[in-house]
Design a protein around this motif. Structure first.
Motif, mmCIF file in Angstrom:
data_model
loop_
_atom_site.group_PDB
_atom_site.id
_atom_site.type_symbol
_atom_site.label_atom_id
_atom_site.label_comp_id
_atom_site.label_asym_id
_atom_site.label_seq_id
_atom_site.Cartn_x
_atom_site.Cartn_y
_atom_site.Cartn_z
ATOM 1 N N ARG A 273 0.627 -1.152 -0.268
ATOM 2 C CA ARG A 273 0.029 -0.105 -0.004
ATOM 3 C C ARG A 273 0.904 1.277 0.144
ATOM 4 N N SER A 274 1.843 1.346 0.746
ATOM 5 C CA SER A 274 2.733 2.418 0.810
ATOM 6 C C SER A 274 3.353 2.822 -0.519
ATOM 7 N N PHE A 275 3.773 1.313 -1.206
ATOM 8 C CA PHE A 275 4.379 1.728 -2.396
ATOM 9 C C PHE A 275 3.403 2.061 -3.640
ATOM 10 N N LEU A 276 2.096 1.652 -3.515
ATOM 11 C CA LEU A 276 1.293 1.982 -4.494
ATOM 12 C C LEU A 276 1.070 3.605 -4.135
ATOM 13 N N ASN A 277 0.986 4.126 -3.091
ATOM 14 C CA ASN A 277 0.767 5.577 -2.868
ATOM 15 C C ASN A 277 1.749 6.403 -3.124
ATOM 16 N N SER A 278 2.964 5.940 -3.443
ATOM 17 C CA SER A 278 4.328 6.539 -3.543
ATOM 18 C C SER A 278 3.846 7.361 -4.964
ATOM 19 N N PHE A 279 4.973 8.097 -5.321
ATOM 20 C CA PHE A 279 4.934 8.540 -6.867
ATOM 21 C C PHE A 279 5.114 7.528 -7.617
ATOM 22 N N PHE A 280 6.241 6.719 -7.428
ATOM 23 C CA PHE A 280 6.612 5.714 -8.654
ATOM 24 C C PHE A 280 5.542 4.652 -8.449
ATOM 25 N N GLY A 281 4.777 4.254 -7.390
ATOM 26 C CA GLY A 281 3.640 3.572 -7.637
ATOM 27 C C GLY A 281 2.668 4.086 -8.184
ATOM 28 N N LYS A 282 2.257 5.280 -8.370
ATOM 29 C CA LYS A 282 1.216 5.894 -9.018
ATOM 30 C C LYS A 282 1.611 5.924 -10.454
#
Length: 127
Positions: A58-67
């Motif tokens: 979840r923290s990865f998907l909410n990061s800039f790279f995740g988005k």
């Protein structure tokens, strides 16, 4: 045996790139990316069903790279869908005219960006 007089087949320095050839290559690359993405999504959903703690995901998907990854996958799926509709029309015998092939190629390419933006906005509950 002498090879000096054999005809040369067209190669990349002579060949003129066309929209259909570029979209064909992109369609194949995007297909590989999509199958890898679907595999990772299925693994992630399986972990969710097994009750794993997915704070890291979840923290990865909410990061800039995740988005960026999410938006890129929206584009790859959109492009693949629109280009596949184009191929289905070809299978039915329509769209072989040079003008129509170029037009549908451009529509598939730019339409995929529009669809990706729409899917992203729907996912963010803006629409």
């Amino acid at each position: 045996m002498q090879y000096k007089n054999n005809p040369l087949s067209p190669h990349l320095q002579i060949y003129k790139w066309q929209i259909s050839s570029l979209l064909s290559i992109a369609h194949r690359i995007v297909g590989v990316i999509n199958i890898l993405a679907i595999t990772l999504i299925c693994i992630w959903l399986s972990l969710l069903l097994l009750g794993e703690n997915n704070e890291m995901i979840r923290s990865f998907l909410n990061s800039f790279f995740g988005k960026f990854i999410i938006i890129s996958l929206c584009w790859t799926f959109s492009f693949h869908i629109l280009n596949e509709i184009r191929h289905l029309a070809w299978d039915a015998g329509y769209g072989f005219d040079l003008k129509v092939a170029k037009l549908t190629g451009v529509l598939a390419f730019f339409g995929s960006f529009v669809l990706a933006i729409i899917f992203y906005l729907i996912g963010k509950n803006i629409f």
